[in-house]
Motif scaffolding. Structure first.
Motif, mmCIF file in Angstrom:
data_model
loop_
_atom_site.group_PDB
_atom_site.id
_atom_site.type_symbol
_atom_site.label_atom_id
_atom_site.label_comp_id
_atom_site.label_asym_id
_atom_site.label_seq_id
_atom_site.Cartn_x
_atom_site.Cartn_y
_atom_site.Cartn_z
ATOM 1 N N CYS A 550 46.784 59.662 46.162
ATOM 2 C CA CYS A 550 46.354 58.223 46.616
ATOM 3 C C CYS A 550 47.203 57.385 46.626
ATOM 4 N N SER A 551 47.069 56.045 47.069
ATOM 5 C CA SER A 551 48.122 55.021 47.649
ATOM 6 C C SER A 551 48.185 53.918 46.418
ATOM 7 N N GLN A 552 48.912 53.276 46.345
ATOM 8 C CA GLN A 552 49.261 51.923 45.680
ATOM 9 C C GLN A 552 48.014 51.040 45.846
ATOM 10 N N ILE A 553 47.708 50.938 47.013
ATOM 11 C CA ILE A 553 46.604 50.114 47.557
ATOM 12 C C ILE A 553 45.210 50.710 46.984
ATOM 13 N N ASP A 554 44.970 51.797 46.539
ATOM 14 C CA ASP A 554 43.688 52.424 45.830
ATOM 15 C C ASP A 554 43.560 52.016 44.407
ATOM 16 N N LEU A 555 44.509 51.365 43.836
ATOM 17 C CA LEU A 555 44.565 51.189 42.222
ATOM 18 C C LEU A 555 43.363 50.197 42.056
ATOM 19 N N TYR A 556 43.196 49.131 42.732
ATOM 20 C CA TYR A 556 42.034 47.994 42.287
ATOM 21 C C TYR A 556 40.742 48.265 42.747
ATOM 22 N N PRO A 557 40.458 48.976 44.000
ATOM 23 C CA PRO A 557 39.212 49.436 44.142
ATOM 24 C C PRO A 557 38.569 50.100 43.321
ATOM 25 N N THR A 558 39.493 51.298 42.839
ATOM 26 C CA THR A 558 39.250 52.347 41.846
ATOM 27 C C THR A 558 38.845 51.825 40.648
ATOM 28 N N LEU A 559 39.911 50.598 40.222
ATOM 29 C CA LEU A 559 39.600 50.078 38.953
ATOM 30 C C LEU A 559 38.284 49.165 38.957
ATOM 31 N N LEU A 560 38.124 48.460 39.818
ATOM 32 C CA LEU A 560 37.013 47.470 39.854
ATOM 33 C C LEU A 560 35.530 48.413 40.137
ATOM 34 N N SER A 561 35.783 49.413 40.744
ATOM 35 C CA SER A 561 34.403 50.429 40.363
ATOM 36 C C SER A 561 33.892 50.705 39.126
ATOM 37 N N THR A 562 35.062 50.897 38.485
ATOM 38 C CA THR A 562 34.718 51.530 36.915
ATOM 39 C C THR A 562 34.165 50.356 36.099
ATOM 40 N N TRP A 563 34.415 49.164 36.663
ATOM 41 C CA TRP A 563 33.847 47.901 35.891
ATOM 42 C C TRP A 563 32.465 47.305 36.542
ATOM 43 N N ASN A 564 32.051 48.108 37.637
ATOM 44 C CA ASN A 564 30.635 47.881 38.382
ATOM 45 C C ASN A 564 30.720 46.396 38.838
ATOM 46 N N TRP A 565 31.598 45.907 39.306
ATOM 47 C CA TRP A 565 31.810 44.422 40.087
ATOM 48 C C TRP A 565 31.285 44.597 41.347
ATOM 49 N N ASN A 566 30.520 43.456 41.725
ATOM 50 C CA ASN A 566 30.179 43.247 42.975
ATOM 51 C C ASN A 566 31.085 42.003 43.584
ATOM 52 N N TYR A 567 31.651 42.358 44.603
ATOM 53 C CA TYR A 567 32.637 41.468 45.160
ATOM 54 C C TYR A 567 32.995 41.656 46.896
ATOM 55 N N THR A 568 33.300 40.547 47.567
ATOM 56 C CA THR A 568 33.666 40.693 48.997
ATOM 57 C C THR A 568 35.161 41.195 49.113
ATOM 58 N N SER A 569 35.268 42.150 49.599
ATOM 59 C CA SER A 569 36.571 42.874 50.009
ATOM 60 C C SER A 569 37.056 42.802 51.494
ATOM 61 N N ASN A 570 38.289 42.721 51.364
ATOM 62 C CA ASN A 570 39.119 42.978 52.563
ATOM 63 C C ASN A 570 40.509 43.953 52.214
#
Length: 653
Positions: A550-570
């Motif tokens: 994976c890439s550096q850019i995958d760090l937060y999408p992975t982390l936020l998914s484990t916290w079950n966040w609803n958010y707007t993403s670009n």
């Protein structure tokens, strides 16, 4: 009349220099036009535009060259015109200026032969890789003869000026101060007007790229590229239809709970968790300078340089196959704050019009976090302060460069001398930086707010100096000592916060900005982008390993998914834990853009060049192979759309 003009004119050398520059520039433009005459689709109007706009840019370049000399002539007393000092200064300055022009004109011919373009960010990039470029030129051209030729031409111009008594006219000029004030002021004002008003894009009015490039001036284009920090993807890289490109990327990003907006030329989407069990911890991301994965025992190092990080990896989530997007700190910051592929040229952190973007900080602010950026040096460097302050972060840095004030929209805290125990050229030691983070966390916690901190360290950077007596390697003796001190400082940080009231609800991320070096046997050496990433959660010390590439850019999408966040993403990053995730990485240099899916590697380069390889990780070999259309299309789509969104404002809030 001409002879009389030469005999009396203080500005004689200046005027004739401008004249020879404009004539020489005209001839260069004419030769370049001849090189590309079949591709330029020329007509009478096109020719008029090319040479008319070209003259406009040439006048601008000439004004930049002579503005300092005109200021010198203004302040030089008339009685000193014929002094030996003025003669030496004039001869030396003129000779250097002509030599620079000769070199730039020669460079324009060679650059055009390779890229069919005026100078752009590739030329700026060449300044960074001077050794390689000079060797390449020396192998491609008879460099001693060319340098000798430029010196002979320069000497010839000086002798012609001397024989035509142009120097004589300047040395014996008798212009009064008021006359000099009018002439010099006019020249300087013209130079300032060009710098402030005339953009290089003024020449980009034709649908024919060759016409646009011919209308430009090489030196003007060079400094424009230096200022803009980018390389135009549309002009220099292979493309696919924009609609197709976005369709490919959106297909890669789709996942359960993802709803894209209606604009088909966008990746903005709403991400909804599948369950309602939302977690909101404090987050401190420690972005570690130049920490290659192979410094850690977990990745095969036998020097015991990172005992703290290795122990943290045992009780944390460890990404064993993550890759940085670039080889500079600003590129790592871009990946970790924006979650996008590296666009050609420099990082978006250093570019203009990079404010109000949909950063990770914005996502946390939407969740009512206080967001901070912490840097141990002066954040004026690399435009860090302006970028983070204008993108939802409160900046805390050393802030010593008072004369170079940043235009900050957000708040800024400066770490004072009284709280600094060790400092080198790059900034304060990591221990002092972490103390600033702790102080801020204490204050934010007292206010009853959650916090997200982006911390950028500096100790693992040349000159590799750090406080004495901390570790068993002498300060300043090399990289190994800096790595070990960096690890030691992390250990001290963890000891200081373990009893804080906010500690148990704080996730700490340890991730590198890039590796310690990027040079390898391949032009883009995949192993030189391999970085560690550790997510430590004090509430969950079971640990786990994520082995997917994976890439550096995958760090937060992975982390936020484990916290079950609803958010707007670009974000271009993906949730690595998703069952639909297909391993791929994106990385690059200033010019070359790499995309690898599984073991299929695609490298995009200027001149619409595409190279494809099969990558063997066990031997670090890149074996040439025929293009796989699907993978090439994915590579192009990711970089093309990222460039499009930034330039069109699609990454804005």
């Amino acid at each position: 009349m001409i002879a009389r003009f030469r005999q009396k004119n203080t500005y004689s050398v200046l005027y004739y220099f401008v004249l020879i520059f404009i004539v020489a520039s005209f001839l260069v433009r004419l030769v370049l036009l001849f090189f590309s005459i079949r591709k330029a689709d020329l007509g009478l109007l096109a020719l008029c535009r090319i040479f008319g706009e070209g003259l406009l840019f040439d006048i601008g370049v000439a004004s930049f060259f002579v503005a300092p000399y005109s200021l010198y002539l203004l302040i030089l007393p008339a009685k000193w015109n014929n002094s030996i000092i003025n003669r030496i200064i004039t001869y030396v300055a003129f000779t250097l200026a002509v030599l620079i022009l000769m070199f730039s004109f020669f460079a324009e011919f060679t650059f055009w032969q390779e890229f069919e373009s005026r100078f752009n960010f590739i030329a700026v990039d060449y300044l960074i890789y001077t050794f390689e470029v000079i060797n390449n030129i020396n192998e491609s051209y008879p460099l001693p003869l060319l340098i000798g030729g430029m010196l002979i031409i320069t000497l010839g111009v000086v002798l012609i000026f001397k024989k035509r008594k142009i120097f004589f006219a300047s040395f014996h000029g008798s212009f009064k101060f008021l006359t000099r004030l009018v002439i010099s002021s006019a020249i300087i004002l013209i130079a300032l007007m060009y710098a402030a008003v005339v953009d290089n894009s003024f020449a980009e009015t034709s649908a024919n790229r060759y016409q646009n490039e011919l209308a430009k001036a090489g030196i003007y284009s060079f400094f424009s590229a230096f200022k803009s920090n980018e390389l135009n993807y549309v002009e220099f890289y292979r493309q696919v239809d924009n609609g197709k490109a976005f369709a490919i990327v959106r297909d890669q990003l789709k996942d359960s709970g993802t709803v894209f907006n209606k604009d088909s030329l966008s990746i903005k989407r709403n991400i909804s968790a599948l369950v309602n069990n939302v977690t909101k911890p404090n987050v401190i991301m420690i972005t570690i300078e130049s920490l290659s994965a192979d410094f850690m025992t977990h990745f095969g190092n036998t020097q015991a340089l990172t005992p703290v990080l290795d122990s943290m990896a045992n009780i944390s989530t460890l990404f064993t196959n993550m890759y940085a997007t670039g080889s500079r700190t600003v590129r790592g910051m871009e990946a970790l704050s924006l979650g996008i592929p590296p666009t050609p040229g420099n990082s978006i952190v250093r570019r203009s019009d990079n404010d109000n973007l949909t950063t990770i900080g914005h996502i946390f602010q939407q969740q009512e976090y206080q967001t901070g950026f912490f840097y141990g040096g002066d954040g004026y460097f690399d435009n860090m302060n302006r970028y983070f302050s204008n993108n939802d972060f409160i900046v805390t840095d050393r802030g010593r460069n008072i004369l170079k004030a940043d235009k900050l929209k957000g708040l800024r805290n400066i770490i004072p001398d009284s709280l600094v125990h060790f400092e080198n050229a790059w900034g304060i030691c990591d221990e002092d930086l972490y103390d600033a983070v702790i102080r801020d966390a204490d204050e934010t916690f007292k206010k009853g707010k959650l916090f997200y901190d982006f911390v950028m360290t500096t100790s693992n950077h040349r000159p590799f100096t750090y406080p004495p007596g901390k570790i068993d390697i002498l300060s300043g003796t090399g990289r190994e000592g800096a790595v070990k001190y960096t690890d030691y400082a992390i250990g001290q940080f963890l000891k200081k916060i373990k009893d804080k009231p906010w500690f148990r609800n704080t996730v700490i991320i340890f991730v590198a900005d890039h590796c310690s070096n990027s040079a390898g046997k391949n032009e883009i050496d995949i192993t030189k982008y391999h970085i560690p990433a550790i997510i430590y959660n004090p509430r969950d010390t079971v640990g786990g390993i994520i082995e997917k590439m994976c890439s550096q850019i995958d760090l937060y999408p992975t982390l936020l998914s484990t916290w079950n966040w609803n958010y707007t993403s670009n974000l271009y990053g993906q949730n690595v834990l998703s069952t639909s995730y297909k391993p791929r990485i994106l990385l690059g240099t200033y010019q070359k853009l790499a995309y690898m899916r599984n073991d299929s590697l695609v490298i995009l380069s200027p001149q619409q060049k595409v190279e494809t390889y099969k990558y063997r990780k066990d031997t670090n070999e890149q074996i040439p192979m025929p293009e796989v259309e699907e993978v090439v299309a994915e590579a192009i789509a990711n970089y093309q759309t990222a460039y499009y969104l930034f330039k069109s404002g699609g990454l804005k809030k």
